[in-house]
Scaffold this motif. Structure first.
Motif, PDB file in Angstrom:
ATOM      1  N   ALA A 113       0.828  -1.204   0.000  1.00 35.58           N
ATOM      2  CA  ALA A 113       0.000   0.000   0.000  1.00 35.58           C
ATOM      3  C   ALA A 113       0.863   1.255   0.000  1.00 35.58           C
ATOM      4  N   SER A 114       1.940   1.239   0.787  1.00 35.40           N
ATOM      5  CA  SER A 114       2.855   2.381   0.802  1.00 35.40           C
ATOM      6  C   SER A 114       3.517   2.576  -0.555  1.00 35.40           C
ATOM      7  N   LEU A 115       3.910   1.459  -1.190  1.00 36.89           N
ATOM      8  CA  LEU A 115       4.506   1.542  -2.519  1.00 36.89           C
ATOM      9  C   LEU A 115       3.529   2.138  -3.523  1.00 36.89           C
ATOM     10  N   ALA A 116       2.273   1.707  -3.469  1.00 33.62           N
ATOM     11  CA  ALA A 116       1.268   2.232  -4.402  1.00 33.62           C
ATOM     12  C   ALA A 116       1.082   3.730  -4.219  1.00 33.62           C
ATOM     13  N   ALA A 117       1.006   4.176  -2.967  1.00 32.96           N
ATOM     14  CA  ALA A 117       0.827   5.606  -2.703  1.00 32.96           C
ATOM     15  C   ALA A 117       2.022   6.409  -3.194  1.00 32.96           C
ATOM     16  N   LEU A 118       3.228   5.932  -2.895  1.00 35.44           N
ATOM     17  CA  LEU A 118       4.425   6.663  -3.304  1.00 35.44           C
ATOM     18  C   LEU A 118       4.571   6.713  -4.817  1.00 35.44           C
ATOM     19  N   TYR A 119       4.246   5.604  -5.490  1.00 35.40           N
ATOM     20  CA  TYR A 119       4.445   5.605  -6.940  1.00 35.40           C
ATOM     21  C   TYR A 119       3.443   6.514  -7.637  1.00 35.40           C
ATOM     22  N   LEU A 120       2.211   6.607  -7.123  1.00 37.35           N
ATOM     23  CA  LEU A 120       1.226   7.508  -7.727  1.00 37.35           C
ATOM     24  C   LEU A 120       1.645   8.960  -7.571  1.00 37.35           C
ATOM     25  N   VAL A 121       2.109   9.301  -6.367  1.00 31.61           N
ATOM     26  CA  VAL A 121       2.596  10.663  -6.132  1.00 31.61           C
ATOM     27  C   VAL A 121       3.822  10.941  -7.001  1.00 31.61           C
ATOM     28  N   ALA A 122       4.744   9.968  -7.076  1.00 28.61           N
ATOM     29  CA  ALA A 122       5.962  10.161  -7.856  1.00 28.61           C
ATOM     30  C   ALA A 122       5.657  10.340  -9.338  1.00 28.61           C
ATOM     31  N   LEU A 123       4.736   9.534  -9.866  1.00 25.53           N
ATOM     32  CA  LEU A 123       4.379   9.646 -11.282  1.00 25.53           C
ATOM     33  C   LEU A 123       3.785  11.008 -11.582  1.00 25.53           C
ATOM     34  N   ALA A 124       2.840  11.460 -10.741  1.00 26.23           N
ATOM     35  CA  ALA A 124       2.213  12.768 -10.959  1.00 26.23           C
ATOM     36  C   ALA A 124       3.237  13.888 -10.851  1.00 26.23           C
ATOM     37  N   ALA A 125       4.132  13.804  -9.850  1.00 23.38           N
ATOM     38  CA  ALA A 125       5.141  14.856  -9.669  1.00 23.38           C
ATOM     39  C   ALA A 125       6.100  14.890 -10.857  1.00 23.38           C
ATOM     40  N   GLY A 126       6.504  13.723 -11.343  1.00 22.32           N
ATOM     41  CA  GLY A 126       7.420  13.688 -12.469  1.00 22.32           C
ATOM     42  C   GLY A 126       6.819  14.281 -13.735  1.00 22.32           C
ATOM     43  N   VAL A 127       5.579  13.913 -14.030  1.00 20.89           N
ATOM     44  CA  VAL A 127       4.913  14.458 -15.217  1.00 20.89           C
ATOM     45  C   VAL A 127       4.741  15.969 -15.088  1.00 20.89           C
ATOM     46  N   ALA A 128       4.383  16.445 -13.886  1.00 23.46           N
ATOM     47  CA  ALA A 128       4.199  17.882 -13.674  1.00 23.46           C
ATOM     48  C   ALA A 128       5.506  18.641 -13.870  1.00 23.46           C
ATOM     49  N   LEU A 129       6.611  18.088 -13.343  1.00 23.51           N
ATOM     50  CA  LEU A 129       7.907  18.766 -13.469  1.00 23.51           C
ATOM     51  C   LEU A 129       8.356  18.843 -14.927  1.00 23.51           C
ATOM     52  N   ILE A 130       8.198  17.735 -15.657  1.00 27.03           N
ATOM     53  CA  ILE A 130       8.616  17.733 -17.058  1.00 27.03           C
ATOM     54  C   ILE A 130       7.754  18.684 -17.883  1.00 27.03           C
ATOM     55  N   SER A 131       6.452  18.686 -17.616  1.00 18.85           N
ATOM     56  CA  SER A 131       5.539  19.571 -18.352  1.00 18.85           C
ATOM     57  C   SER A 131       5.815  21.033 -18.049  1.00 18.85           C
ATOM     58  N   TRP A 132       6.305  21.304 -16.838  1.00 19.28           N
ATOM     59  CA  TRP A 132       6.559  22.688 -16.422  1.00 19.28           C
ATOM     60  C   TRP A 132       7.659  23.328 -17.254  1.00 19.28           C
ATOM     61  N   ARG A 133       8.770  22.587 -17.476  1.00 22.30           N
ATOM     62  CA  ARG A 133       9.895  23.164 -18.197  1.00 22.30           C
ATOM     63  C   ARG A 133      10.062  22.619 -19.605  1.00 22.30           C
ATOM     64  N   GLY A 134       9.425  21.525 -19.898  1.00 26.46           N
ATOM     65  CA  GLY A 134       9.569  20.920 -21.223  1.00 26.46           C
ATOM     66  C   GLY A 134       8.284  21.005 -22.006  1.00 26.46           C
ATOM     67  N   GLY A 135       8.201  20.185 -23.013  1.00 26.29           N
ATOM     68  CA  GLY A 135       7.002  20.145 -23.842  1.00 26.29           C
ATOM     69  C   GLY A 135       6.566  18.730 -24.081  1.00 26.29           C
ATOM     70  N   ALA A 136       5.680  18.556 -25.046  1.00 29.00           N
ATOM     71  CA  ALA A 136       5.141  17.225 -25.332  1.00 29.00           C
ATOM     72  C   ALA A 136       6.226  16.274 -25.826  1.00 29.00           C
ATOM     73  N   VAL A 137       7.220  16.798 -26.557  1.00 30.48           N
ATOM     74  CA  VAL A 137       8.277  15.937 -27.095  1.00 30.48           C
ATOM     75  C   VAL A 137       9.124  15.364 -25.968  1.00 30.48           C
ATOM     76  N   GLU A 138       9.541  16.233 -25.028  1.00 25.28           N
ATOM     77  CA  GLU A 138      10.352  15.765 -23.906  1.00 25.28           C
ATOM     78  C   GLU A 138       9.577  14.798 -23.019  1.00 25.28           C
ATOM     79  N   LEU A 139       8.307  15.111 -22.776  1.00 27.84           N
ATOM     80  CA  LEU A 139       7.488  14.240 -21.937  1.00 27.84           C
ATOM     81  C   LEU A 139       7.334  12.861 -22.577  1.00 27.84           C
ATOM     82  N   THR A 140       7.042  12.842 -23.867  1.00 27.00           N
ATOM     83  CA  THR A 140       6.894  11.562 -24.567  1.00 27.00           C
ATOM     84  C   THR A 140       8.194  10.781 -24.569  1.00 27.00           C
ATOM     85  N   SER A 141       9.315  11.472 -24.762  1.00 27.96           N
ATOM     86  CA  SER A 141      10.618  10.804 -24.791  1.00 27.96           C
ATOM     87  C   SER A 141      10.934  10.148 -23.465  1.00 27.96           C
TER      88      SER A 141
END
Length: 285
Positions: A96-124
């Motif tokens: 359960a802890s792993l599931a919670a951490l991975y969901l937060v980590a995935l959302a944070a990672g996508v948000a950070l990449i989208s903040w400074r990058g674009g669709a190409v960097e995110l897809t890559s």
């Protein structure tokens, strides 16, 4: 020749094949132990968990493999260790802890990449670019394989003991917790090596699908490891050919090839395969 000409004619395909072969040697054996330890989904969790670190490296240095790998290593280890620490501190289940951490980590990672990058960097970063593997990425893949194979040989006996008789391992002082963390660190390292080629969302495919299929080809742990590596090599070669001739993205094509080999293993594998089970029932009847 249709099987070899693409690799002989195009340098980027040769580099992609070398990188995938390096991943095929190191990652599937780890996947076998994940299957035996009933932790098959842990690799997927850790693959998502490295994304904030990869994103942080991207923010600092752009698409620099060393920077993103360093950030991903820190993030992946933090998720692996943090889940265990949270479960012990709160009395909850580690999954359960792993599931919670991975969901937060995935959302944070996508948000950070989208903040400074674009669709190409995110897809890559999410799906990789196996045909764009450069020298740094190849060195990371080769280095991960070079470290993983002797490290796994060192940890082989404790890991096998933990899989089949954890009570005895604890009784003889096998330091199961330390070997567990060591093993998870190897998993994170190989997921990092794979992310440049297959992306953080696809990296787990070449680790787990051949390992899951290998149980239908061997009963002993050593045999499963050999089968998993062989299936991963076939998936790498076949996936890149599929990508070239069918004009498909290379990373998903490799994972689809691994999925196809898993399906064939389920049907025709001599160990608990569908056809083998039907034949045994027929003979017993």
């Amino acid at each position: 020749m249709i099987l070899l000409d693409p690799f002989l004619d195009y340098g980027f395909l040769r580099r992609a094949l070398v990188g995938c072969l390096a991943l095929s040697l190191a990652a599937p054996p780890l996947g076998v132990f994940l299957v035996l330890r009933r932790m098959s989904l842990t690799a997927d969790v850790l693959a998502h968990g490295i994304l904030p670190g990869v994103a942080a490296g991207f923010l600092v240095a752009g698409l620099s493999v060393p920077a993103m790998a360093a950030g991903g290593l820190v993030a992946g280890l933090a998720v692996a260790v943090g889940a265990g620490a949270l479960s012990r501190a709160t009395g909850g289940r580690e999954d359960a802890s792993l599931a919670a951490l991975y969901l937060v980590a995935l959302a944070a990672g996508v948000a950070l990449i989208s903040w400074r990058g674009g669709a190409v960097e995110l897809t890559s970063l999410l799906f990789g670019s196996v045909l764009g593997v450069d020298d740094s990425a190849l060195l990371l893949m080769a280095g991960a394989a070079t470290l993983t194979l002797p490290a796994l040989a060192l940890a082989w006996r404790p890991l096998v003991l933990e899989c089949f008789d954890p009570g005895f391992a604890q009784a003889v002082g096998a330091r199961g917790a330390a070997w567990h963390l060591f093993f998870l660190a190897l998993v994170v390292l190989n997921l990092l090596a794979a992310f440049q080629a297959l992306g953080t969302l696809m990296a787990v495919g070449l680790m787990m699908l051949p390992a899951i299929a290998a149980r239908h080809w061997a009963r002993q742990v050593g045999g499963m490891v050999y089968a998993a590596v062989g299936l991963a090599v076939l998936a790498s070669f076949g996936g890149l050919l599929l990508s070239f001739h069918a004009d498909l993205p290379a990373g998903p094509a490799v994972v689809l090839a691994a999925g196809g080999l898993w399906a064939l293993s389920v049907l025709f594998g001599p160990v608990e395969g569908f056809i083998a089970r039907l034949r045994r029932r027929h003979l017993e009847g």
